[in-house]
Design a protein around this motif. Structure first.
Motif, mmCIF file in Angstrom:
data_model
loop_
_atom_site.group_PDB
_atom_site.id
_atom_site.type_symbol
_atom_site.label_atom_id
_atom_site.label_comp_id
_atom_site.label_asym_id
_atom_site.label_seq_id
_atom_site.Cartn_x
_atom_site.Cartn_y
_atom_site.Cartn_z
ATOM 1 N N GLY A 3 44.954 33.341 -10.945
ATOM 2 C CA GLY A 3 44.872 33.890 -9.600
ATOM 3 C C GLY A 3 44.033 35.151 -9.522
ATOM 4 N N GLY A 4 43.099 35.283 -10.448
ATOM 5 C CA GLY A 4 42.231 36.460 -10.481
ATOM 6 C C GLY A 4 41.544 36.585 -11.810
ATOM 7 N N LEU A 5 41.214 37.784 -12.181
ATOM 8 C CA LEU A 5 40.494 38.028 -13.432
ATOM 9 C C LEU A 5 41.435 38.000 -14.628
ATOM 10 N N SER A 6 40.936 37.424 -15.730
ATOM 11 C CA SER A 6 41.709 37.373 -16.966
ATOM 12 C C SER A 6 40.820 37.797 -18.137
ATOM 13 N N ALA A 7 41.422 37.827 -19.308
ATOM 14 C CA ALA A 7 40.669 38.144 -20.530
ATOM 15 C C ALA A 7 39.549 37.130 -20.739
ATOM 16 N N ARG A 8 39.713 35.919 -20.252
ATOM 17 C CA ARG A 8 38.654 34.908 -20.370
ATOM 18 C C ARG A 8 37.393 35.353 -19.624
ATOM 19 N N ASP A 9 37.589 35.935 -18.452
ATOM 20 C CA ASP A 9 36.446 36.416 -17.669
ATOM 21 C C ASP A 9 35.787 37.602 -18.350
ATOM 22 N N ALA A 10 36.616 38.479 -18.911
ATOM 23 C CA ALA A 10 36.068 39.635 -19.628
ATOM 24 C C ALA A 10 35.229 39.168 -20.812
ATOM 25 N N ALA A 11 35.738 38.201 -21.578
ATOM 26 C CA ALA A 11 34.995 37.684 -22.734
ATOM 27 C C ALA A 11 33.697 37.013 -22.289
ATOM 28 N N MET A 12 33.753 36.291 -21.174
ATOM 29 C CA MET A 12 32.546 35.636 -20.657
ATOM 30 C C MET A 12 31.519 36.678 -20.234
ATOM 31 N N ALA A 13 31.951 37.728 -19.562
ATOM 32 C CA ALA A 13 31.026 38.785 -19.143
ATOM 33 C C ALA A 13 30.399 39.463 -20.358
#
Length: 97
Positions: A80-90
């Motif tokens: 439902g928002g940003l996760s560690a997965r998004d941080a790793a992708m960025a």
């Protein structure tokens, strides 16, 4: 199935401070960035590298490409928002720009 944790506001703010190209979407549930390349070939090559990483990570960005411009949105729908997965992708995306 394990629940995916959302980033805290502090974690999100740290990520955005590390990568100023990325901005928080108005609803606060995603980060977005725009990339401009020399031409379509360069943009598509970049997208291919991101796609290979995304498949291995089982986490896929939302993106929109027109010729040499690419807009990427990162969010984790299951969180439902940003996760560690998004941080790793960025982090990965910024490492190959």
């Amino acid at each position: 199935m394990a629940t995916i944790a959302r980033l805290t506001d502090a974690e999100r703010d740290d990520l955005l401070a590390q990568f100023p190209r990325w901005t928080l979407r108005a609803d606060g549930a995603a980060i977005e960035a725009e990339f401009k390349f020399a031409d379509f070939n360069a943009a598509f090559g970049f997208m291919t590298r991101v796609a290979l990483y995304a498949d291995k990570a089982d986490h896929h960005p939302e993106w929109f490409n027109v010729y040499a411009t690419l807009r990427i949105t990162l969010t984790t729908h299951d969180a439902g928002g940003l996760s560690a997965r998004d941080a790793a992708m960025a982090v990965f995306i910024e490492s190959i720009v």
